[in-house]
Write an enzyme that holds these catalytic residues in place. Structure first.
Site, short mmCIF file in Angstrom:
data_model
loop_
_atom_site.label_atom_id
_atom_site.label_comp_id
_atom_site.label_asym_id
_atom_site.label_seq_id
_atom_site.Cartn_x
_atom_site.Cartn_y
_atom_site.Cartn_z
N GLY A 38 -4.80 1.35 0.12
CA GLY A 38 -4.65 0.76 -1.21
C GLY A 38 -3.23 0.88 -1.72
O GLY A 38 -2.29 1.08 -0.95
N LEU A 45 -1.57 -1.60 -2.82
CA LEU A 45 -1.06 -2.65 -1.95
C LEU A 45 0.26 -3.24 -2.46
O LEU A 45 0.48 -3.36 -3.66
CB LEU A 45 -2.10 -3.77 -1.81
CG LEU A 45 -3.47 -3.34 -1.28
CD1 LEU A 45 -4.39 -4.55 -1.18
CD2 LEU A 45 -3.37 -2.64 0.07
N HIS A 49 1.70 -4.83 2.89
CA HIS A 49 0.27 -4.96 3.24
C HIS A 49 -0.14 -6.43 3.28
O HIS A 49 -0.88 -6.85 4.18
CB HIS A 49 -0.61 -4.26 2.19
CG HIS A 49 -0.43 -2.78 2.12
ND1 HIS A 49 0.16 -2.16 1.05
CD2 HIS A 49 -0.78 -1.79 2.98
CE1 HIS A 49 0.16 -0.84 1.25
NE2 HIS A 49 -0.40 -0.59 2.41
N GLN A 99 4.82 -1.74 11.32
CA GLN A 99 5.81 -1.02 12.14
C GLN A 99 6.40 0.18 11.40
O GLN A 99 6.89 1.11 12.04
CB GLN A 99 6.95 -1.98 12.54
CG GLN A 99 8.00 -1.32 13.45
CD GLN A 99 9.22 -2.18 13.64
OE1 GLN A 99 9.11 -3.40 13.83
NE2 GLN A 99 10.41 -1.59 13.57
N GLN A 148 2.35 6.14 14.30
CA GLN A 148 0.91 5.94 14.11
C GLN A 148 0.39 4.83 15.02
O GLN A 148 -0.69 4.97 15.61
CB GLN A 148 0.65 5.58 12.64
CG GLN A 148 -0.77 5.16 12.35
CD GLN A 148 -0.98 4.92 10.86
OE1 GLN A 148 -1.17 5.85 10.10
NE2 GLN A 148 -0.93 3.67 10.44
N LEU A 168 9.30 -1.35 2.09
CA LEU A 168 8.21 -1.31 1.12
C LEU A 168 7.26 -0.16 1.47
O LEU A 168 6.93 0.05 2.63
CB LEU A 168 7.45 -2.63 1.12
CG LEU A 168 8.23 -3.85 0.62
CD1 LEU A 168 7.34 -5.09 0.64
CD2 LEU A 168 8.75 -3.63 -0.79
N SER A 169 6.83 0.56 0.45
CA SER A 169 5.92 1.69 0.63
C SER A 169 5.16 1.91 -0.66
O SER A 169 5.72 1.74 -1.76
CB SER A 169 6.70 2.96 0.98
OG SER A 169 5.87 4.10 0.89
N SER A 170 3.89 2.30 -0.54
CA SER A 170 3.10 2.64 -1.72
C SER A 170 3.71 3.82 -2.47
O SER A 170 3.49 3.98 -3.68
CB SER A 170 1.66 2.98 -1.31
OG SER A 170 1.08 1.90 -0.62
#
Length: 279
Positions: free
Chosen positions: A31, A33, A37, A148, A153, A184-186
């Site tokens: 989430g 987002l 995402h 990426q 992961q 971009l990152s939450s």
């Protein structure tokens, strides 16, 4: 977009679609987002007949309870974003739907689990593999899409699917960046204006390393990037490494087919990761 909160209801719906020979694409998320995402949903849209997204803040992959506590959960906004990119199905399970009391899990991931993010966050990849295996069992996707930015992961999940012979194709999708280069990152929402500006040092170090890849040796490239990051205001460097992208072992020469630089650092209290393929 259909929303399911139980495994049984989601499985029943997907079973019907599979009988119709539909290709199921799956995008698992926690989430909060952002456009990164949504780019995964768009790529899934191109390669699948039905796109399933999950939103689940997975407790087993956090080794810091306060990190789990403060992880953003803007569910209503996330639902609107998924609708805007024509996601077909959202799976939104509560924790008790995914985990039984006293459940245990361990998979031997070898050295991959104990370097970089695994070294900084012990147990993290056990939690990741545990929940993704659960999702694969429920959704049974033909293709699963991952970003990426979490490069390690992706390699670990590919290893897990090989070890457990799970018939899913894992597609790695490019990193989405702001116009100034920030990945971009939450977690970016936790950055103050000053911390966000300082955080640009990560992508700057990666880009400079890529720009000078042809003319400098690998040791010099790493040394200069580390020096730059250590001198960058407000940045607390965890690691900067130049590795063979196929194995995540140190790159010994430039003859390797794919070489990746990976970085992790804190800007203020917020831990950020980024990477860039160099050749």
């Amino acid at each position: 977009m259909e929303i399911f909160v139980t495994k049984s209801a989601l499985s029943a719906s997907l079973d019907e679609l599979k009988k119709q020979k539909k290709v199921i694409g799956f995008v698992p998320t926690m989430g909060a987002l952002h456009d990164g995402h949504l780019s995964l949903i768009n790529i899934a849209r191109e390669q699948s007949d039905v796109v399933v997204c999950s939103i689940f803040v997975n407790p087993t992959q956090f080794n810091d309870p306060s990190d789990l506590e403060k992880y953003p959960r803007p569910v209503e906004a996330d639902i609107e974003k998924l609708k805007s990119v024509n996601c077909d199905i959202l799976f939104l399970p509560p924790v008790h739907e995914m985990y039984q009391q006293g459940e245990s899990w361990h998979i031997d991931l070898g050295y991959l689990e104990h370097i970089l993010e695994g070294k900084s966050r012990p147990g993290h990849y056990q939690g990741v593999t545990q929940v993704v295996k659960k999702f694969f069992d429920i959704v049974k996707p033909d293709i699963a899409f991952f970003g990426q930015k979490d490069f390690q992961q992706v390699l670990i999940l590919r290893k897990m699917t090989e070890m457990l012979e799970i018939p899913v194709n894992i597609v790695m999708c490019p990193i989405k960046r702001e116009s100034d280069g920030l990945a971009l990152s939450s977690r970016n929402i936790h950055l103050s204006e000053v911390e966000r500006r300082n955080a640009l040092a990560l992508s700057a170090a990666l880009q400079t390393t890529k720009d000078h890849f042809q003319e400098k040796d690998l040791a010099s490239l790493k040394e200069e990037a580390v020096a730059f990051l250590n001198a960058s205001e407000g940045i607390d460097l965890d690691y900067f490494e130049i590795y063979d992208a196929a194995t995540l072992k140190p790159a010994e020469s430039k003859e390797i087919e794919s070489i990746i630089a990976l970085v992790a650092a804190r800007s203020g209290e917020t831990r950020l990761i980024d990477n860039m393929i160099l050749n």
